[in-house]
Design a protein around this motif. Structure first.
Motif, PDB file in Angstrom:
ATOM      1  N   MET A   1       0.840  -1.188   0.000  1.00 47.66           N
ATOM      2  CA  MET A   1       0.000   0.000   0.000  1.00 47.66           C
ATOM      3  C   MET A   1       0.882   1.248   0.000  1.00 47.66           C
ATOM      4  SD  MET A   1      -3.356  -0.610   0.200  1.00 47.66           S
ATOM      5  CE  MET A   1      -4.156   0.709   1.031  1.00 47.66           C
ATOM      6  N   PRO A   2       0.486   2.214  -0.795  1.00 45.02           N
ATOM      7  CA  PRO A   2       1.231   3.479  -0.781  1.00 45.02           C
ATOM      8  C   PRO A   2       1.016   4.238   0.525  1.00 45.02           C
ATOM      9  CG  PRO A   2      -0.327   3.400  -2.615  1.00 45.02           C
ATOM     10  CD  PRO A   2      -0.548   2.189  -1.783  1.00 45.02           C
ATOM     11  N   THR A  73      -3.976   2.383  -5.268  1.00 49.07           N
ATOM     12  CA  THR A  73      -4.789   2.079  -4.094  1.00 49.07           C
ATOM     13  C   THR A  73      -6.189   1.642  -4.508  1.00 49.07           C
ATOM     14  OG1 THR A  73      -3.537   3.666  -2.777  1.00 49.07           O
ATOM     15  CG2 THR A  73      -5.660   2.991  -1.904  1.00 49.07           C
ATOM     16  N   GLN A  74      -6.779   2.333  -5.483  1.00 51.67           N
ATOM     17  CA  GLN A  74      -8.106   1.948  -5.973  1.00 51.67           C
ATOM     18  C   GLN A  74      -8.077   0.538  -6.551  1.00 51.67           C
ATOM     19  OE1 GLN A  74      -9.290   5.116  -8.723  1.00 51.67           O
ATOM     20  NE2 GLN A  74     -11.032   5.458  -7.384  1.00 51.67           N
ATOM     21  N   LYS A  75      -7.054   0.230  -7.326  1.00 50.64           N
ATOM     22  CA  LYS A  75      -6.928  -1.101  -7.926  1.00 50.64           C
ATOM     23  C   LYS A  75      -6.825  -2.173  -6.834  1.00 50.64           C
ATOM     24  CE  LYS A  75      -4.057  -3.678 -11.167  1.00 50.64           C
ATOM     25  NZ  LYS A  75      -2.856  -3.633 -12.027  1.00 50.64           N
ATOM     26  N   LEU A  76      -6.023  -1.904  -5.828  1.00 48.08           N
ATOM     27  CA  LEU A  76      -5.860  -2.848  -4.725  1.00 48.08           C
ATOM     28  C   LEU A  76      -7.168  -3.045  -3.965  1.00 48.08           C
ATOM     29  CD1 LEU A  76      -3.919  -4.636  -3.166  1.00 48.08           C
ATOM     30  CD2 LEU A  76      -3.244  -2.648  -1.835  1.00 48.08           C
ATOM     31  N   LEU A  77      -7.899  -1.949  -3.704  1.00 47.51           N
ATOM     32  CA  LEU A  77      -9.175  -2.065  -2.999  1.00 47.51           C
ATOM     33  C   LEU A  77     -10.192  -2.857  -3.809  1.00 47.51           C
ATOM     34  CD1 LEU A  77      -9.519   1.485  -1.426  1.00 47.51           C
ATOM     35  CD2 LEU A  77      -9.145  -0.681  -0.223  1.00 47.51           C
ATOM     36  N   GLN A  79      -9.466  -5.301  -5.864  1.00 48.12           N
ATOM     37  CA  GLN A  79      -9.054  -6.703  -5.745  1.00 48.12           C
ATOM     38  C   GLN A  79      -9.488  -7.279  -4.403  1.00 48.12           C
ATOM     39  OE1 GLN A  79      -4.835  -6.427  -6.385  1.00 48.12           O
ATOM     40  NE2 GLN A  79      -5.026  -6.487  -8.624  1.00 48.12           N
ATOM     41  N   ILE A  80      -9.335  -6.505  -3.333  1.00 47.53           N
ATOM     42  CA  ILE A  80      -9.756  -6.954  -2.002  1.00 47.53           C
ATOM     43  C   ILE A  80     -11.268  -7.156  -1.979  1.00 47.53           C
ATOM     44  CG2 ILE A  80      -9.983  -6.246   0.421  1.00 47.53           C
ATOM     45  CD1 ILE A  80      -7.224  -4.828   0.054  1.00 47.53           C
ATOM     46  N   ALA A  81     -12.010  -6.212  -2.557  1.00 49.57           N
ATOM     47  CA  ALA A  81     -13.466  -6.314  -2.589  1.00 49.57           C
ATOM     48  C   ALA A  81     -13.913  -7.544  -3.380  1.00 49.57           C
ATOM     49  CB  ALA A  81     -14.072  -5.053  -3.184  1.00 49.57           C
ATOM     50  N   ALA A  82     -13.245  -7.842  -4.488  1.00 52.70           N
ATOM     51  CA  ALA A  82     -13.589  -9.031  -5.281  1.00 52.70           C
ATOM     52  C   ALA A  82     -13.333 -10.298  -4.483  1.00 52.70           C
ATOM     53  CB  ALA A  82     -12.793  -9.040  -6.583  1.00 52.70           C
ATOM     54  N   ALA A  83     -12.226 -10.356  -3.760  1.00 51.35           N
ATOM     55  CA  ALA A  83     -11.927 -11.527  -2.922  1.00 51.35           C
ATOM     56  C   ALA A  83     -12.955 -11.662  -1.808  1.00 51.35           C
ATOM     57  CB  ALA A  83     -10.520 -11.404  -2.341  1.00 51.35           C
ATOM     58  N   ASN A  84     -13.342 -10.544  -1.189  1.00 55.61           N
ATOM     59  CA  ASN A  84     -14.351 -10.585  -0.128  1.00 55.61           C
ATOM     60  C   ASN A  84     -15.702 -11.032  -0.658  1.00 55.61           C
ATOM     61  OD1 ASN A  84     -12.620  -9.852   1.901  1.00 55.61           O
ATOM     62  ND2 ASN A  84     -13.089  -7.672   1.754  1.00 55.61           N
TER      63      ASN A  84
END
Length: 95
Positions: A1-2, A73-77, A79-84
């Motif tokens: 994370m930045p 950060t948006q891209k990472l969030l 990815q996290i949302a898709a996994a959740n």
């Protein structure tokens, strides 16, 4: 994370501006391209409102890095949302 202190939303725009002063070699009709480029940070505030902030040339690189950090950060969030979402689907099937 930045680093969260180094995240900026928006777009960095380059513009040429005209001062329209008589005799200005940069703005002369048909010859000059204007002054610049100047750099503008354009940020959407919602409700069709946009804020534009002039950025000094010496801060352009830093602002560009902050914009990339926001996109990362948006891209990472996402990815996290898709996994959740997948985890939620699995939990729902087990019940």
């Amino acid at each position: 994370m930045p680093d969260f202190a180094a995240i900026l939303p928006g777009s960095l725009l380059s513009r040429m501006v005209r001062c329209n002063k008589p005799g200005c070699q940069y703005c002369e009709k048909g010859k000059g391209k204007g002054h610049g480029p100047i750099w503008i940070l354009s940020v959407s505030l919602g409700n069709r409102r946009v804020r534009q902030l002039p950025i000094p040339r010496e801060l352009r690189k830093e602002v560009g890095q902050s914009l990339r950090a926001f996109a990362q950060t948006q891209k990472l969030l996402k990815q996290i949302a898709a996994a959740n979402l997948e985890l939620l689907k699995e939990r729902k099937q087990r019940q």
